[in-house]
Scaffold this motif. Structure first.
Motif, PDB file in Angstrom:
ATOM      1  N   ASP A   1       1.300 -13.243  40.824  1.00  9.26           N
ATOM      2  CA  ASP A   1       1.029 -13.073  39.732  1.00  9.26           C
ATOM      3  C   ASP A   1       1.119 -11.928  39.295  1.00  9.26           C
ATOM      4  OD1 ASP A   1      -0.657 -15.625  40.442  1.00  9.26           O
ATOM      5  OD2 ASP A   1      -1.646 -14.813  40.380  1.00  9.26           O
ATOM      6  N   ARG A   2       1.777 -10.790  40.142  1.00  8.35           N
ATOM      7  CA  ARG A   2       1.655  -9.714  39.125  1.00  8.35           C
ATOM      8  C   ARG A   2       3.446  -9.338  39.153  1.00  8.35           C
ATOM      9  NH1 ARG A   2      -0.241  -6.118  42.850  1.00  8.35           N
ATOM     10  NH2 ARG A   2       1.120  -6.164  44.442  1.00  8.35           N
ATOM     11  N   PHE A   3       4.187 -10.509  39.547  1.00 12.80           N
ATOM     12  CA  PHE A   3       5.557  -9.844  39.688  1.00 12.80           C
ATOM     13  C   PHE A   3       5.842 -10.784  38.678  1.00 12.80           C
ATOM     14  CE2 PHE A   3       9.238 -12.933  40.271  1.00 12.80           C
ATOM     15  CZ  PHE A   3      10.301 -11.719  40.643  1.00 12.80           C
ATOM     16  N   MET A   4       5.103 -12.100  38.493  1.00 18.01           N
ATOM     17  CA  MET A   4       5.614 -12.741  36.802  1.00 18.01           C
ATOM     18  C   MET A   4       5.008 -12.615  35.764  1.00 18.01           C
ATOM     19  SD  MET A   4       5.242 -16.673  38.413  1.00 18.01           S
ATOM     20  CE  MET A   4       3.808 -16.342  39.670  1.00 18.01           C
ATOM     21  N   LEU A   5       4.572 -11.883  36.094  1.00 16.37           N
ATOM     22  CA  LEU A   5       3.858 -11.046  34.826  1.00 16.37           C
ATOM     23  C   LEU A   5       4.550  -9.865  34.517  1.00 16.37           C
ATOM     24  CD1 LEU A   5       1.572 -10.131  32.645  1.00 16.37           C
ATOM     25  CD2 LEU A   5       0.110  -8.660  34.204  1.00 16.37           C
ATOM     26  N   GLN A   6       5.299  -8.995  35.090  1.00 11.75           N
ATOM     27  CA  GLN A   6       6.064  -7.888  34.808  1.00 11.75           C
ATOM     28  C   GLN A   6       7.437  -8.910  34.898  1.00 11.75           C
ATOM     29  OE1 GLN A   6       5.899  -5.689  38.663  1.00 11.75           O
ATOM     30  NE2 GLN A   6       4.135  -4.840  37.884  1.00 11.75           N
TER      31      GLN A   6
ATOM     32  N   ARG B   1      -3.202 -14.146  52.864  1.00 12.98           N
ATOM     33  CA  ARG B   1      -2.915 -15.503  51.291  1.00 12.98           C
ATOM     34  C   ARG B   1      -3.205 -14.371  50.057  1.00 12.98           C
ATOM     35  NH1 ARG B   1      -1.842 -19.741  54.126  1.00 12.98           N
ATOM     36  NH2 ARG B   1      -2.327 -21.214  51.509  1.00 12.98           N
ATOM     37  N   PHE B   2      -4.071 -13.284  49.908  1.00 12.78           N
ATOM     38  CA  PHE B   2      -5.075 -13.027  48.753  1.00 12.78           C
ATOM     39  C   PHE B   2      -3.547 -12.165  48.913  1.00 12.78           C
ATOM     40  CE2 PHE B   2      -7.194  -9.540  46.996  1.00 12.78           C
ATOM     41  CZ  PHE B   2      -8.277 -10.432  45.836  1.00 12.78           C
ATOM     42  N   ARG B   3      -3.575 -11.120  49.478  1.00 11.62           N
ATOM     43  CA  ARG B   3      -2.760  -9.912  48.703  1.00 11.62           C
ATOM     44  C   ARG B   3      -1.146 -10.847  48.076  1.00 11.62           C
ATOM     45  NH1 ARG B   3      -1.095  -5.615  53.184  1.00 11.62           N
ATOM     46  NH2 ARG B   3       0.207  -5.450  51.904  1.00 11.62           N
ATOM     47  N   LEU B   4       0.011 -11.360  49.051  1.00 11.88           N
ATOM     48  CA  LEU B   4       0.599 -13.184  48.724  1.00 11.88           C
ATOM     49  C   LEU B   4       0.872 -12.835  47.230  1.00 11.88           C
ATOM     50  CD1 LEU B   4       3.601 -13.022  48.899  1.00 11.88           C
ATOM     51  CD2 LEU B   4       2.513 -15.606  50.186  1.00 11.88           C
ATOM     52  N   LEU B   5      -0.693 -13.877  47.320  1.00 12.07           N
ATOM     53  CA  LEU B   5      -1.000 -14.412  46.045  1.00 12.07           C
ATOM     54  C   LEU B   5      -1.220 -13.454  44.633  1.00 12.07           C
ATOM     55  CD1 LEU B   5      -4.059 -17.116  47.248  1.00 12.07           C
ATOM     56  CD2 LEU B   5      -1.661 -17.764  45.847  1.00 12.07           C
TER      57      LEU B   5
ATOM     58  N   ALA C   1      11.230  -7.433  47.869  1.00 12.02           N
ATOM     59  CA  ALA C   1      10.030  -6.623  46.965  1.00 12.02           C
ATOM     60  C   ALA C   1       9.657  -5.342  47.136  1.00 12.02           C
ATOM     61  CB  ALA C   1       8.604  -7.418  46.600  1.00 12.02           C
ATOM     62  N   ARG C   2      10.436  -4.984  48.465  1.00 14.61           N
ATOM     63  CA  ARG C   2      10.935  -3.922  49.236  1.00 14.61           C
ATOM     64  C   ARG C   2      11.582  -3.144  48.322  1.00 14.61           C
ATOM     65  NH1 ARG C   2       9.864  -5.787  55.123  1.00 14.61           N
ATOM     66  NH2 ARG C   2       7.843  -6.531  55.580  1.00 14.61           N
ATOM     67  N   VAL C   3      12.412  -4.399  48.341  1.00 12.38           N
ATOM     68  CA  VAL C   3      14.079  -2.871  47.450  1.00 12.38           C
ATOM     69  C   VAL C   3      13.518  -3.029  45.920  1.00 12.38           C
ATOM     70  CG1 VAL C   3      15.821  -3.044  46.647  1.00 12.38           C
ATOM     71  CG2 VAL C   3      15.761  -4.294  48.741  1.00 12.38           C
TER      72      VAL C   3
ATOM     73  N   MET D   1       0.097 -24.741  40.245  1.00 14.38           N
ATOM     74  CA  MET D   1       0.355 -25.072  39.300  1.00 14.38           C
ATOM     75  C   MET D   1       0.736 -24.269  37.881  1.00 14.38           C
ATOM     76  SD  MET D   1       0.209 -28.225  39.683  1.00 14.38           S
ATOM     77  CE  MET D   1       0.612 -27.816  40.705  1.00 14.38           C
ATOM     78  N   SER D   2      -0.017 -22.840  37.752  1.00 15.37           N
ATOM     79  CA  SER D   2       0.787 -22.165  36.675  1.00 15.37           C
ATOM     80  C   SER D   2       1.782 -20.998  37.339  1.00 15.37           C
ATOM     81  CB  SER D   2      -0.607 -20.469  36.500  1.00 15.37           C
ATOM     82  OG  SER D   2      -0.342 -19.953  37.744  1.00 15.37           O
ATOM     83  N   TRP D   3       2.501 -21.411  38.305  1.00 13.80           N
ATOM     84  CA  TRP D   3       3.280 -21.161  39.245  1.00 13.80           C
ATOM     85  C   TRP D   3       4.820 -21.719  38.607  1.00 13.80           C
ATOM     86  CZ3 TRP D   3       2.526 -19.328  44.639  1.00 13.80           C
ATOM     87  CH2 TRP D   3       1.608 -18.238  44.118  1.00 13.80           C
ATOM     88  N   ILE D   4       4.182 -23.662  38.462  1.00 16.30           N
ATOM     89  CA  ILE D   4       5.652 -24.464  37.880  1.00 16.30           C
ATOM     90  C   ILE D   4       5.290 -24.672  36.516  1.00 16.30           C
ATOM     91  CG2 ILE D   4       6.072 -26.530  38.267  1.00 16.30           C
ATOM     92  CD1 ILE D   4       4.382 -26.921  40.847  1.00 16.30           C
ATOM     93  N   SER D   5       4.445 -24.241  36.081  1.00 15.58           N
ATOM     94  CA  SER D   5       4.584 -23.938  34.623  1.00 15.58           C
ATOM     95  C   SER D   5       5.056 -23.251  33.739  1.00 15.58           C
ATOM     96  CB  SER D   5       3.304 -24.610  34.284  1.00 15.58           C
ATOM     97  OG  SER D   5       2.471 -25.327  34.125  1.00 15.58           O
ATOM     98  N   TYR D   6       4.940 -21.738  34.709  1.00 20.96           N
ATOM     99  CA  TYR D   6       5.888 -20.536  34.270  1.00 20.96           C
ATOM    100  C   TYR D   6       7.383 -21.319  34.601  1.00 20.96           C
ATOM    101  CZ  TYR D   6       8.405 -16.160  35.103  1.00 20.96           C
ATOM    102  OH  TYR D   6       8.732 -14.714  35.292  1.00 20.96           O
TER     103      TYR D   6
END
Length: 475
Positions: A76-81, A68-72, A36-38, A108-113
């Protein structure tokens, strides 16, 4: 200043000039955090960051609620983009610090993604909390692209993952489950719905008393249960049936107190067989035509005919490892063992003494059937200062009288000399008569009175390299 400017102009960005596939492959080896830094460096780097096909989501560094809140949110933002670009491998390692439904649903949503992105390999490693119970989304087993699935669930509250209803066909080639609740229907699903599966591994499986698997594609099967970590929910496995023409490797290590009541294996082409644990009433291994290596250490077999049947099944192995107890059971009633002409590496593990007086005669009879033996290992499982094992009744003359055929071919030997003199006499016999012996390793306690005599004899009687390894005793 002019020099600095010219230096910057000579800098070449080799990474972003790489082809997309190569750059994304490189990024797949770094953590998601660094990747993500790259992605923040430039538009080109962001494009590469979002194109990575091997994803690894790990909460190990998110120790505090804000982290944890920031990581979550970041994930989520990564997968949306990222969109629905294909994923080759997706691993999620998540530690729940408390019962949290929001984190549960996000995972569960990440696994479904990942399933939507045609994931090929899925690794789910979760540490649950308290009374949380996790159920895998059924879309995993409908995923046509999924070939490899690993599920490992650690739960401090005692409840583990429950498999969903598996009334669906799967293209899985490899399935590994650990700390997972399965039902009897699981074996039927593997047999009837997983036509491409090649590898199946079960470790610490719960809530099942019967596993029956018959597969035409399965090549490797392993099941393990460690009594040190089993809980009250871990039941005795009453029936285990394994059948497969293509099975080449089978490993059964079942050390739960209840053991296995009924074990039947039909896999004539298996090459590598491991059988360790408690087996109660019935055990059938069939005829193993292609066996090359076998480790046999069953506890609970007291009938000499059953023990002989097991030994006959593994008689074609080239590498054979046995527990001393089964050897004694086989010859207790004067039973005869089949010739073990193929055995070239033979290992025996006994509890206190590698050659106790009650083990020497059956061991000698067994060694007579191994004319092609070139590697011999006799070892003890326990070093005890209080052992009263009788081990002093068989000297060099006894071994010479047997005319053992393998002695002329033996090249390597490993012995444990801890509690008696039978091992000393046998070692001296080999040093004096095994003319092709190249190496002997002797493990000893350091307090055996005959060790120094044996050290002098090894110098005088043999050209082999002899190594004396002192072990530490445990009271």
């Amino acid at each position: 200043m002019e020099f600095l400017a010219s230096s910057r102009e000579r800098v070449i960005d080799r990474f972003t000039n790489l082809p997309n596939d190569v750059a994304c492959h490189i990024l797949s080896f770094v953590s998601f955090r660094d990747s993500a830094r790259v992605g923040c460096l430039s538009r080109r780097c962001k494009e590469l960051y979002l194109g990575v096909r091997n994803l690894d989501f790990d909460s190990a560094h998110a120790n505090y609620a804000w982290d944890r809140f920031r990581l979550l949110n970041c994930l989520d933002r990564f997968m949306l983009q990222r969109g629905e670009k294909d994923i080759n491998k997706f691993r999620i390692h998540w530690i729940f610090d408390r019962e949290n439904n929001d984190e549960y649903f996000r995972i569960m949503s990440w696994i479904s993604y990942a399933v939507k992105c045609n994931v090929g390999s899925l690794i789910i490693e979760l540490s649950m909390f308290g009374e949380m119970t996790l159920e895998l989304p059924s879309c995993i087993f409908h995923c046509k692209s999924l070939r490899h699935l690993i599920v490992d669930v650690l739960n401090r509250g005692g409840k583990v993952l429950k498999m969903p209803s598996l009334a669906c066909y799967s293209n899985l080639q490899s399935l590994k489950l650990k700390n997972v609740t399965i039902q009897e229907e699981f074996g039927k699903w593997i047999s009837e719905c997983c036509k491409s599966i090649k590898e199946l591994s079960l470790e610490q499986v719960f809530k099942t008393e019967r596993i029956s698997i018959e597969s035409l594609s399965l090549e490797s099967f392993s099941i393990a249960c460690n009594y040190l970590v089993c809980s009250k929910d871990l039941l005795k496995l009453s029936v285990l049936n394994i059948s497969g023409e293509k099975l080449a490797k089978i490993s059964i290590v079942w050390q739960a107190p209840g053991g296995i009541d009924y074990l039947q294996i039909f896999s004539p082409n298996v090459k590598d067989l491991t059988l360790i644990g408690i087996f109660r009433n019935y055990i059938s291994l069939g005829t193993l035509m292609c066996l090359e290596k076998s480790i046999i250490s069953p506890v609970g077999i007291y009938d000499s005919n059953k023990a002989l049947e097991v030994l006959c099944s593994v008689s074609r192995a080239k590498v054979l490892n046995l527990m001393g107890d089964i050897i004694k059971v086989v010859f207790r009633d004067g039973c005869r063992t089949p010739p073990l002409d193929n055995v070239c590496c033979f290992s025996v593990l006994s509890v206190f003494s590698s050659l106790s007086d009650d083990l020497v005669p059956p061991m000698a009879t067994l060694l007579k059937t191994m004319p092609n033996l070139i590697d011999l290992q006799l070892s003890s499982a326990v070093i005890s200062v209080n052992s009263r094992t009788s081990s002093s009744g068989f000297n060099i003359s006894y071994w010479k009288s047997l005319n053992l055929a393998f002695v002329d071919r033996l090249q390597n030997a490993t012995l444990s000399i801890l509690n008696g003199n039978n091992e000393v006499e046998f070692a001296a016999y080999l040093l004096e008569n095994a003319t092709n012996l190249k190496k002997m390793v002797i493990y000893h306690s350091g307090q055996h009175s005959a060790i120094r005599w044996l050290q002098n004899k090894s110098v005088c009687s043999s050209t082999a390299n002899v190594f004396f390894m002192e072990l530490v005793k445990r009271n």
